[in-house]
Design an enzyme around this catalytic site. Structure first.
Site, PDB file in Angstrom:
ATOM      1  N   GLY A  12       0.774  -1.239   0.000  1.00 18.81           N
ATOM      2  CA  GLY A  12       0.000   0.000   0.000  1.00 18.81           C
ATOM      3  C   GLY A  12       0.808   1.294   0.000  1.00 18.81           C
ATOM      4  O   GLY A  12       0.332   2.321   0.480  1.00 18.81           O
ATOM      5  N   ASN A  14       1.516   3.062  -2.626  1.00 17.81           N
ATOM      6  CA  ASN A  14       0.821   4.005  -3.510  1.00 17.81           C
ATOM      7  C   ASN A  14      -0.401   4.599  -2.823  1.00 17.81           C
ATOM      8  O   ASN A  14      -0.672   5.795  -2.954  1.00 17.81           O
ATOM      9  CB  ASN A  14       0.434   3.321  -4.824  1.00 17.81           C
ATOM     10  CG  ASN A  14       1.597   3.250  -5.779  1.00 17.81           C
ATOM     11  OD1 ASN A  14       2.005   4.260  -6.361  1.00 17.81           O
ATOM     12  ND2 ASN A  14       2.179   2.073  -5.925  1.00 17.81           N
ATOM     13  N   LEU A  95      -9.888  -7.209 -13.445  1.00 22.56           N
ATOM     14  CA  LEU A  95     -11.304  -6.863 -13.295  1.00 22.56           C
ATOM     15  C   LEU A  95     -12.092  -7.390 -14.479  1.00 22.56           C
ATOM     16  O   LEU A  95     -11.617  -7.370 -15.615  1.00 22.56           O
ATOM     17  CB  LEU A  95     -11.485  -5.342 -13.198  1.00 22.56           C
ATOM     18  CG  LEU A  95     -10.713  -4.630 -12.086  1.00 22.56           C
ATOM     19  CD1 LEU A  95     -11.151  -3.176 -12.004  1.00 22.56           C
ATOM     20  CD2 LEU A  95     -10.880  -5.321 -10.746  1.00 22.56           C
ATOM     21  N   HIS A 111       1.076   0.975 -12.935  1.00 28.94           N
ATOM     22  CA  HIS A 111       1.817  -0.215 -13.366  1.00 28.94           C
ATOM     23  C   HIS A 111       3.322   0.083 -13.336  1.00 28.94           C
ATOM     24  O   HIS A 111       3.753   1.127 -13.818  1.00 28.94           O
ATOM     25  CB  HIS A 111       1.382  -0.632 -14.776  1.00 28.94           C
ATOM     26  CG  HIS A 111       2.036  -1.887 -15.215  1.00 28.94           C
ATOM     27  ND1 HIS A 111       1.633  -3.130 -14.760  1.00 28.94           N
ATOM     28  CD2 HIS A 111       3.102  -2.098 -16.012  1.00 28.94           C
ATOM     29  CE1 HIS A 111       2.423  -4.048 -15.273  1.00 28.94           C
ATOM     30  NE2 HIS A 111       3.320  -3.459 -16.046  1.00 28.94           N
TER      31      HIS A 111
HETATM   32  C1  GAR Z   1       3.306  -1.274  -7.432  1.00 29.00           C
HETATM   33  O1  GAR Z   1       4.642  -1.256  -7.871  1.00 29.00           O
HETATM   34  C2  GAR Z   1       2.340  -1.334  -8.583  1.00 29.00           C
HETATM   35  O2  GAR Z   1       2.809  -0.643  -9.710  1.00 29.00           O
HETATM   36  C3  GAR Z   1       2.288  -2.811  -8.835  1.00 29.00           C
HETATM   37  O3  GAR Z   1       2.237  -3.392  -7.560  1.00 29.00           O
HETATM   38  C4  GAR Z   1       2.991  -2.564  -6.672  1.00 29.00           C
HETATM   39  C5  GAR Z   1       2.140  -2.299  -5.451  1.00 29.00           C
HETATM   40  O4  GAR Z   1       2.877  -1.582  -4.504  1.00 29.00           O
HETATM   41  N1  GAR Z   1       1.139  -3.163  -9.639  1.00 29.00           N
HETATM   42  C6  GAR Z   1       1.161  -4.077 -10.600  1.00 29.00           C
HETATM   43  O5  GAR Z   1       2.121  -4.764 -10.853  1.00 29.00           O
HETATM   44  C7  GAR Z   1      -0.148  -4.206 -11.375  1.00 29.00           C
HETATM   45  N2  GAR Z   1       0.059  -4.905 -12.602  1.00 29.00           N
HETATM   46  P1  GAR Z   1       2.177  -0.876  -3.281  1.00 29.00           P
HETATM   47  O6  GAR Z   1       1.286  -1.922  -2.622  1.00 29.00           O
HETATM   48  O7  GAR Z   1       3.329  -0.485  -2.397  1.00 29.00           O
HETATM   49  O8  GAR Z   1       1.414   0.302  -3.783  1.00 29.00           O
END
Ligand code: GAR
Length: 211
Positions: A12, A14, A95, A111
């Site tokens: 989490g 982001n 989704l 992404h």
């Molecule tokens: C992030 O790096 C996001 O870009 C990636 O998962 C991570 C989550 O980090 N998403 C994907 O790969 C989607 N295809 P977070 O939980 O620290 O935000």
């Protein structure tokens, strides 16, 4: 105020960047609810600390997507909360049509690569293994394909000869934490115009830097 719902499966960071940017009043939005398919997601802890409503909604029996009846739960909760924009922040499920239709053109994702390169899982590892000199982060609208919708913002991250998957992902995440809140701000300010696959940004003064 744009009301957003955040879907998160993992640590989490982001989500935290979005919470912090809203707090600093950089993004005219409020988080209505955070949903997670993972009861142990640290994202849920962050939300508790921030005093934001959060729910763990189990995903059902499939690994990569939500069971249909469960997707309906997600839709109901988001609609009940009055969510206008759904932000996927490390939500590791594809989704399906019901959710996409319920929030048509109102779902975005972050992404960890410069799409259309390296869609799917662990894109920072894919980039390292491929040997690219530059990778980065992308915020895009979500449609039925995997990581394939119109691109809103991208930021470039150079790879280094001594990079490990962890060091590269860390630098990519630094960029994610800048461009994701910024994309939400642009939507909240109604500054995006979509023409086919192109997302044009209204107004000047927006220059995302590449190192
Ligand atoms: C992030 O790096 C996001 O870009 C990636 O998962 C991570 C989550 O980090 N998403 C994907 O790969 C989607 N295809 P977070 O939980 O620290 O935000």
């Amino acid at each position: 105020m744009l009301k957003i719902g955040v879907l998160a499966s993992g640590k989490g960071t982001n989500l935290q960047a979005i919470i912090d940017a809203i707090r600093r009043k950089e993004v005219p939005a409020e988080i209505g609810i955070v949903l997670s398919d993972n009861p142990d997601a640290y994202a849920l802890e962050r939300v508790k600390k921030a005093g934001i409503r959060a729910l763990y909604l189990p995903a059902g029996r499939f690994k990569t997507y939500l069971e249909e009846r469960i997707e309906k739960n997600y839709i109901n909760v988001l609609k009940k909360e009055g969510v206008e924009l759904v932000c996927l922040a490390g939500f590791m499920r594809v989704l399906k049509r019901d959710l996409l239709n319920a929030f048509a053109g109102r779902i975005i994702n972050i992404h960890p690569a410069l799409l259309p390169s390296f869609p799917g899982l662990e894109s920072w590892k894919q980039a390292l293994n491929y040997g690219v000199k530059f990778t980065g982060a992308t915020v895009h609208f979500v449609e039925e394909g995997i990581d394939s919708g119109p691109i809103i913002l991208q930021a470039v991250v150079p790879t280094k000869p001594d990079d490990t998957p962890e060091t590269l992902h860390r630098r990519i995440q630094e960029k994610e934490h800048i461009i994701y809140p910024l994309a939400i701000k642009l939507i909240a300010e109604n500054r995006l115009r979509i023409e086919g696959r192109r997302v044009n940004i209204e107004g000047s003064g927006l220059n995302i830097c590449c190192e």
